[in-house]
Design a protein around this motif. Structure first.
Motif, PDB file in Angstrom:
ATOM      1  N   GLU A  41      47.591  33.626  57.744  1.00 31.67           N
ATOM      2  CA  GLU A  41      46.873  34.575  58.594  1.00 31.67           C
ATOM      3  C   GLU A  41      46.189  35.664  57.785  1.00 31.67           C
ATOM      4  O   GLU A  41      45.056  36.028  58.056  1.00 31.67           O
ATOM      5  CB  GLU A  41      47.834  35.199  59.602  1.00 31.67           C
ATOM      6  CG  GLU A  41      48.221  34.250  60.717  1.00 31.67           C
ATOM      7  CD  GLU A  41      49.079  34.933  61.753  1.00 31.67           C
ATOM      8  OE1 GLU A  41      48.918  36.153  61.975  1.00 31.67           O
ATOM      9  OE2 GLU A  41      49.928  34.238  62.351  1.00 31.67           O
ATOM     10  N   ASN A  42      46.883  36.208  56.787  1.00 35.99           N
ATOM     11  CA  ASN A  42      46.343  37.343  56.033  1.00 35.99           C
ATOM     12  C   ASN A  42      45.695  36.946  54.719  1.00 35.99           C
ATOM     13  O   ASN A  42      44.936  37.717  54.142  1.00 35.99           O
ATOM     14  CB  ASN A  42      47.443  38.379  55.767  1.00 35.99           C
ATOM     15  CG  ASN A  42      47.958  38.978  57.047  1.00 35.99           C
ATOM     16  OD1 ASN A  42      47.192  39.257  57.959  1.00 35.99           O
ATOM     17  ND2 ASN A  42      49.261  39.165  57.139  1.00 35.99           N
ATOM     18  N   LEU A  43      46.028  35.789  54.193  1.00 34.21           N
ATOM     19  CA  LEU A  43      45.483  35.285  52.917  1.00 34.21           C
ATOM     20  C   LEU A  43      45.652  36.301  51.783  1.00 34.21           C
ATOM     21  O   LEU A  43      44.789  36.452  50.937  1.00 34.21           O
ATOM     22  CB  LEU A  43      44.005  34.909  53.066  1.00 34.21           C
ATOM     23  CG  LEU A  43      43.643  33.932  54.172  1.00 34.21           C
ATOM     24  CD1 LEU A  43      42.158  33.620  54.132  1.00 34.21           C
ATOM     25  CD2 LEU A  43      44.445  32.663  54.096  1.00 34.21           C
ATOM     26  N   THR A  44      46.804  36.982  51.768  1.00 36.19           N
ATOM     27  CA  THR A  44      47.031  37.999  50.743  1.00 36.19           C
ATOM     28  C   THR A  44      47.395  37.407  49.391  1.00 36.19           C
ATOM     29  O   THR A  44      47.294  38.084  48.378  1.00 36.19           O
ATOM     30  CB  THR A  44      48.155  38.975  51.171  1.00 36.19           C
ATOM     31  OG1 THR A  44      49.330  38.210  51.467  1.00 36.19           O
ATOM     32  CG2 THR A  44      47.728  39.785  52.372  1.00 36.19           C
ATOM     33  N   ASP A  45      47.851  36.164  49.376  1.00 31.58           N
ATOM     34  CA  ASP A  45      48.138  35.521  48.094  1.00 31.58           C
ATOM     35  C   ASP A  45      47.725  34.058  48.151  1.00 31.58           C
ATOM     36  O   ASP A  45      47.608  33.470  49.222  1.00 31.58           O
ATOM     37  CB  ASP A  45      49.611  35.657  47.700  1.00 31.58           C
ATOM     38  CG  ASP A  45      50.554  34.931  48.646  1.00 31.58           C
ATOM     39  OD1 ASP A  45      50.114  34.482  49.713  1.00 31.58           O
ATOM     40  OD2 ASP A  45      51.728  34.808  48.317  1.00 31.58           O
ATOM     41  N   ALA A  46      47.486  33.516  46.965  1.00 32.18           N
ATOM     42  CA  ALA A  46      47.042  32.121  46.905  1.00 32.18           C
ATOM     43  C   ALA A  46      47.528  31.475  45.625  1.00 32.18           C
ATOM     44  O   ALA A  46      47.611  32.113  44.573  1.00 32.18           O
ATOM     45  CB  ALA A  46      45.518  32.036  46.978  1.00 32.18           C
ATOM     46  N   GLY A  47      47.822  30.198  45.752  1.00 33.09           N
ATOM     47  CA  GLY A  47      48.042  29.346  44.598  1.00 33.09           C
ATOM     48  C   GLY A  47      46.776  28.530  44.416  1.00 33.09           C
ATOM     49  O   GLY A  47      46.370  27.797  45.322  1.00 33.09           O
ATOM     50  N   VAL A  48      46.128  28.689  43.282  1.00 27.82           N
ATOM     51  CA  VAL A  48      44.882  27.979  43.011  1.00 27.82           C
ATOM     52  C   VAL A  48      45.187  26.876  42.002  1.00 27.82           C
ATOM     53  O   VAL A  48      45.585  27.154  40.875  1.00 27.82           O
ATOM     54  CB  VAL A  48      43.798  28.932  42.473  1.00 27.82           C
ATOM     55  CG1 VAL A  48      42.523  28.166  42.156  1.00 27.82           C
ATOM     56  CG2 VAL A  48      43.527  30.044  43.486  1.00 27.82           C
ATOM     57  N   PHE A  49      45.017  25.644  42.438  1.00 27.97           N
ATOM     58  CA  PHE A  49      45.285  24.478  41.605  1.00 27.97           C
ATOM     59  C   PHE A  49      43.960  23.986  41.041  1.00 27.97           C
ATOM     60  O   PHE A  49      43.006  23.777  41.780  1.00 27.97           O
ATOM     61  CB  PHE A  49      45.932  23.359  42.428  1.00 27.97           C
ATOM     62  CG  PHE A  49      47.276  23.731  42.996  1.00 27.97           C
ATOM     63  CD1 PHE A  49      48.438  23.351  42.339  1.00 27.97           C
ATOM     64  CD2 PHE A  49      47.379  24.446  44.175  1.00 27.97           C
ATOM     65  CE1 PHE A  49      49.674  23.685  42.856  1.00 27.97           C
ATOM     66  CE2 PHE A  49      48.609  24.793  44.703  1.00 27.97           C
ATOM     67  CZ  PHE A  49      49.767  24.408  44.039  1.00 27.97           C
TER      68      PHE A  49
END
Length: 141
Positions: A48-56
Motif C-alpha cells: 500500500e505505501n511502497l516504503t521499501d523495495a527489494g530490487v532484483f
C-alpha cells in the motif's frame, strides 16, 4: 537535503560461471552470441505505501545448456523511501529507474570479477549503460 530514495544494502544472490574451451562435439553449430540479457523485478513488503523495495537485477550471458561459455549473476538491492508525500506511482518510478541504475554497477563489477577468475582473455567487462534512459524507454512502452 535528504534524498528520497535510500540505498540500504545489496546482496549477491547467485552466480554461475561456465567456461569450457573444449566443449563436447555436436552436429549443431554453436552460436557466438554473448549479448547480455538483463532481467529485473521489484517486490514490496508493504504494497500500500511502497516504503521499501527489494530490487532484483540479473544478467545472463551465453547459454548454460548449449554453449561452452555462460555467466549468470543475480543481485538484490534493498531500498527505502521515507517521504510520505511522494505518491505511489512516483515511488514506483524511483524504484524502477533510480534503484536499478544504482544497482547496475554492482552487477557489472560482479560479472567482471567472476569472469576474471577463469582466464583473463575471457574476462567480460560489461559496458557502462545509461540505465536511466533504458528504463525511461521501457516505461514509455
Amino acid at each position: 537535503m535528504k534524498a528520497s530514495l535510500n540505498f540500504e544494502n545489496y546482496f549477491v544472490l547467485e552466480t554461475f560461471y561456465f567456461n569450457n574451451p573444449f566443449p563436447p562435439e555436436t552436429d549443431e553449430e554453436e552460436s557466438d552470441d554473448l549479448t547480455p540479457q538483463f532481467k529485473w523485478n521489484i517486490q514490496h513488503r508493504d504494497k500500500e505505501n511502497l516504503t521499501d523495495a527489494g530490487v532484483f537485477l540479473e544478467v545472463l550471458i551465453g547459454d548454460k545448456d548449449e554453449g561452452h561459455f555462460c555467466v549468470e549473476a543475480h543481485v538484490l538491492g534493498l531500498f527505502t523511501i521515507e517521504d510520505n508525500e511522494i505518491e505511489n506511482d512516483e515511488k514506483e518510478r524511483l524504484y524502477k529507474i533510480n534503484a536499478i541504475a544504482i544497482l547496475f554497477p554492482y552487477l557489472r563489477s560482479l560479472v567482471s570479477d567472476l569472469t576474471s577468475k577463469g582466464n583473463s582473455a575471457d574476462q567480460i567487462i560489461l559496458p557502462p549503460l545509461n540505465i536511466h534512459s533504458m528504463m525511461e524507454q521501457e516505461l514509455e512502452n
